[in-house]
Motif scaffolding. Sequence first.
Motif, PDB file in Angstrom:
ATOM      1  N   GLN A 136      -3.598   8.996   2.689  1.00 25.53           N
ATOM      2  CA  GLN A 136      -3.072   8.202   3.809  1.00 25.53           C
ATOM      3  C   GLN A 136      -3.878   8.450   5.101  1.00 25.53           C
ATOM      4  OE1 GLN A 136       1.158   8.647   3.897  1.00 25.53           O
ATOM      5  NE2 GLN A 136       1.433   6.659   4.846  1.00 25.53           N
ATOM      6  N   TYR A 137      -4.104   9.709   5.419  1.00 26.19           N
ATOM      7  CA  TYR A 137      -4.886  10.014   6.638  1.00 26.19           C
ATOM      8  C   TYR A 137      -6.315   9.497   6.504  1.00 26.19           C
ATOM      9  CZ  TYR A 137      -1.268  13.120   8.627  1.00 26.19           C
ATOM     10  OH  TYR A 137      -0.116  13.620   9.183  1.00 26.19           O
ATOM     11  N   THR A 138      -6.905   9.665   5.317  1.00 24.73           N
ATOM     12  CA  THR A 138      -8.281   9.193   5.118  1.00 24.73           C
ATOM     13  C   THR A 138      -8.374   7.690   5.352  1.00 24.73           C
ATOM     14  OG1 THR A 138      -8.676  10.939   3.508  1.00 24.73           O
ATOM     15  CG2 THR A 138     -10.220   9.114   3.465  1.00 24.73           C
ATOM     16  N   ALA A 139      -7.419   6.948   4.801  1.00 33.04           N
ATOM     17  CA  ALA A 139      -7.420   5.486   4.968  1.00 33.04           C
ATOM     18  C   ALA A 139      -7.328   5.126   6.453  1.00 33.04           C
ATOM     19  CB  ALA A 139      -6.253   4.877   4.198  1.00 33.04           C
ATOM     20  N   MET A 140      -6.461   5.836   7.173  1.00 31.26           N
ATOM     21  CA  MET A 140      -6.287   5.540   8.601  1.00 31.26           C
ATOM     22  C   MET A 140      -7.556   5.870   9.384  1.00 31.26           C
ATOM     23  SD  MET A 140      -2.342   6.759   9.051  1.00 31.26           S
ATOM     24  CE  MET A 140      -1.851   5.813  10.489  1.00 31.26           C
ATOM     25  N   PHE A 141      -8.184   7.008   9.046  1.00 29.72           N
ATOM     26  CA  PHE A 141      -9.419   7.375   9.753  1.00 29.72           C
ATOM     27  C   PHE A 141     -10.573   6.431   9.407  1.00 29.72           C
ATOM     28  CE2 PHE A 141      -7.423  11.703  10.270  1.00 29.72           C
ATOM     29  CZ  PHE A 141      -7.300  11.598  11.652  1.00 29.72           C
TER      30      PHE A 141
END
Lengths: 153, 109
Positions: A136-141
Amino acid sequence: MTPFLTVRKLTSVLLLSVLFFTACKVTLLSAYDEVTDKTLSEMQQSTTAFFVKHESNPQSPDLAYNKSEPFYEGLKVKSRTIRIRNNAIEKNKIMIDMLDLLDRNINLMDSLHKGKPNGLLSTNDVTLLKSAFETQYTAMFKFIMALKARAKG
Amino acid sequence: MAINVASIAKDMLNAAKPILQKYWKEVKPYAEKESKAFAQNLAMIAKLKLENKITKEEALLHIEIQKNSFRTVLLAVQGLGLVAVENALNAAIGVVSGAVNKAIGWNLL
């Protein structure tokens, strides 16, 4: 005037008109927001630290739900604060939807942890949660970095 | 100087095409990798439930968490696509503005 020339002229006028009204630069998305980037980085660091503690010292009483409540509260406060900020930014639906999904997952992880009879997440729980949050964080970044690169370009 | 619409249209397409191709080249392996991870995590949840290592309620919470995570991936793919479309449109407009400005002899666009 032949029909061909008429079509050509009309196309030229149409093309010029479209360009005139689009005023050179098309923007489909909001601008890069440094505060969102910084806040998400803090949330990601906090979440990573939480999982590292579980991996290095699983079943430690310090990781019980009652001692983890400040962690969940901290994440929720940050998540909702940047949600309000992003709501005020134009053309920002994708980031708002991403923040809503992140907030939902923080709440779901909180519920899962809270429901544990011994107050502790199992190794399997941690494996699944870590994978979900990292994704989730990777997608947002990835999206934020694309907005940042676009701002520089 | 006359404006050659057919030639400009071709140049616009040539300016936009590599941007969209680059987007797909970068996004495809990312989407494939995350789809596989999503399927693996769902399989792990099913296995844990079958082995009674987690309760039904816990399994449902885990499934919802994985679904939200994968939805975020799809949103990122959509967002990266929009950035690529925006770049492609602006590259195409850059081509046509250059041609139009040259044709009329001053900077209209």
